[in-house]
Design a protein around this motif. Sequence first.
Motif, short mmCIF file in Angstrom:
data_model
loop_
_atom_site.label_atom_id
_atom_site.label_comp_id
_atom_site.label_asym_id
_atom_site.label_seq_id
_atom_site.Cartn_x
_atom_site.Cartn_y
_atom_site.Cartn_z
N LYS A 155 0.82 -1.23 -0.11
CA LYS A 155 -0.01 0.15 -0.10
C LYS A 155 0.78 1.18 -0.11
N GLU A 156 1.93 1.05 0.69
CA GLU A 156 3.06 2.20 0.71
C GLU A 156 3.63 2.38 -0.61
N GLY A 157 3.61 1.55 -1.50
CA GLY A 157 4.47 1.61 -2.68
C GLY A 157 3.61 2.05 -4.02
N HIS A 158 4.49 2.18 -4.99
CA HIS A 158 4.05 2.39 -6.48
C HIS A 158 4.78 1.37 -7.31
N LYS A 159 3.97 0.67 -8.26
CA LYS A 159 4.43 -0.23 -9.03
C LYS A 159 5.33 0.70 -10.27
N VAL A 160 6.57 -0.12 -10.46
CA VAL A 160 7.54 0.68 -11.37
C VAL A 160 7.57 -0.27 -12.61
N LEU A 186 12.55 -22.45 -16.91
CA LEU A 186 12.26 -21.63 -15.73
C LEU A 186 11.51 -20.21 -16.39
N GLN A 187 10.35 -19.90 -15.60
CA GLN A 187 9.89 -18.72 -15.67
C GLN A 187 10.00 -18.00 -14.47
N PHE A 188 10.39 -16.79 -14.23
CA PHE A 188 10.61 -16.18 -12.90
C PHE A 188 10.19 -14.66 -13.10
N GLU A 189 9.17 -14.50 -12.49
CA GLU A 189 8.59 -13.04 -12.72
C GLU A 189 8.90 -12.19 -11.48
N THR A 190 9.14 -10.92 -11.99
CA THR A 190 9.15 -10.31 -10.60
C THR A 190 8.54 -8.83 -10.87
N GLU A 191 8.26 -8.04 -9.64
CA GLU A 191 7.75 -6.68 -10.01
C GLU A 191 8.48 -5.62 -9.39
N ASP A 192 9.21 -4.55 -9.67
CA ASP A 192 9.83 -3.39 -9.20
C ASP A 192 8.50 -2.50 -8.70
N ARG A 193 9.00 -2.27 -7.28
CA ARG A 193 8.03 -1.19 -6.57
C ARG A 193 8.96 0.17 -6.13
#
Length: 463
Positions: A155-160, A186-193
Motif C-alpha cells: 500500500k505504501e509503494g507504487h509499481k515501477v 524456468l519462468q521467473f516473474e518479478t515486480e519492481d516497486r
Amino acid sequence: MLKKIRLLIIASILGLLALSLIQGYLINNTYKQKKDVFISETRKAISRLDDFSPSLDKMNDVWQDHFLNIIADYYVKKISKSTVLEKLNSITDSINDTYIKNYNKELLNKNIGYNLKFQKQVKTIILLDSIRNDTIFNSKLKSSFRLLGEEFSIKEGHKVSNSLWMTDHNFQRLVNGKEKSITFNLQFETEDRMNIEGWEKIVLRKMTSLLILSVFIFLLVFGLLYYSIKNLITQKKIADIKTDFVNNITHELKTPLATLTLATKMLKTKEIISKQGIFENTVNTIERQNIRLQKLIDQVLNNSLGYQEIQLQKELVNSKKYLNLIVADFQLSLDSKSIKFHKSININQEIFIDKFYFTTALLNILENAVKYGKEHLEINIFSKTDENFIILISDNGIGIPKKEQPFLFDKFYRVGNKEVHNVKGLGLGLYYTNQIIKAHNGIISVESEVGKGTSFTIEIPLN
C-alpha cells in the motif's frame, strides 16, 4: 425590500458554495493529474535502473546462478518447494545490504531530488514442461515476498515495472547413483516497486501557485460578495433612517407652522386688530412658535456636530457638587412627581470637563429615561473612580432590544418599535451625547433588556 435582501443573501451563499464545490473538484482533479505525472516521471527515471548498472547487474547474476542450482536440486526432488523459497531468501538476504547501498548510489547519480525506496518482489516461479507446468510460487495464491531492496508494504509503494526472466538450463545431477544431463525451462516473474517518502507534500508543492491563486480568487469573490451585501444593507438602513428623520422633522415642524399660519390669518381680520389684548396674544403666539422653530433648526445643526468639531472649554469641577446640582435641576423641571431618583454621588473627585457640553450629554440621557420610561419610573445615578471617572445612569424603563443596541449612537437612528416611536424625537440626542463624551476622550456604553430597563455607563479620564 428586506425579503429581497434575504433572498439575495441566500442565493449568494448557495452560489458561493457551488463555486467552492466546483473549485474543490477542479483542484482535486489537478492533484490527481499532478500525482500521476509525478509518479510516472519518477517511474521513468528509475525504470530498469538495476539492468543498466554494472554493479547491480553483477549482483543479480550472483543470486540467479545460485537460484538455478537450487531449482536443479528441486527438479531432481532433492528439496521441497518451501526449501526453494527459503534458500532463495537466504541468498538475497546475504547480498541485500550491499545491493541497497549500490542502488542508492545509482539514485544519487540520477539526481532524483527526494528520498526514494526500492524493492523487487517475486510474483511467480514456474517450471515449464510440455506435459504439465510446476508452479513453485504464485503471488495470486500466496502473498508476494521481497526479493531485494528495502522493506515497505504494498500500500505504501507504487509499481515501477514487471520483469520476466525466462531461461532454459542444462545441469548434471546424480539420479539413482548415475550422473544424468537434465534440462528444464524456468519462468521467473518479478515486480519492481518504489516508495517515495512524502510524495503527497511534493505534489502539493508543485501545486502551490495554483492553490494560492485558488484561495485568492475564493477570498476575492467572498470579499466582494460580503462588501456588496453589506453595502446594500447599509444603504437600506441609511434610506430607512433618512425616511424616519424626514417623517420626524416634518411632524415636529408641522405643529408650529400650522399655528403660525392660523395666527397670521387671525392678524388679518379686523376683529383681532381692533382688540388690543387678543392682538398681543396672537403676536406672542407667533413669537413663541418662531422660537420653537429656531430651536428645532438649532437642534439639527448643533447636534449633528462630530466630536472633532466640538470646541471644549474645560475646567476643574467637583464631581459631587456638579452631579447633585444637575440631578436637582432636572427633578425641578419635571412635571411628574411619580418619578423616583436614587443617587449615590458621594465622591469628591475633581474632573476636568466642559460644563456646558457635559451637562447636555447627561441631560440627554436623563431625558431619554423619562421619555421612554413607564409607570413608576425609577432612575439611578451612581459615580465612582477607578482608572477613570465613571458615571452610571440606569432606569427600569421599557428597555432596548439587543439587535438595536449597536446602532443606538448612530446619527438619526431611533429604536424601531412602535412603543418608542410614539415619543417625539429626531434621533440626534444619543449621537450628540456620544460625540461629547468622545470629545472628552471618554467612552459611553449601554446595557439593556427589554421590559427591565437600560443602563448607560460613561467613563472619562481623571486628568
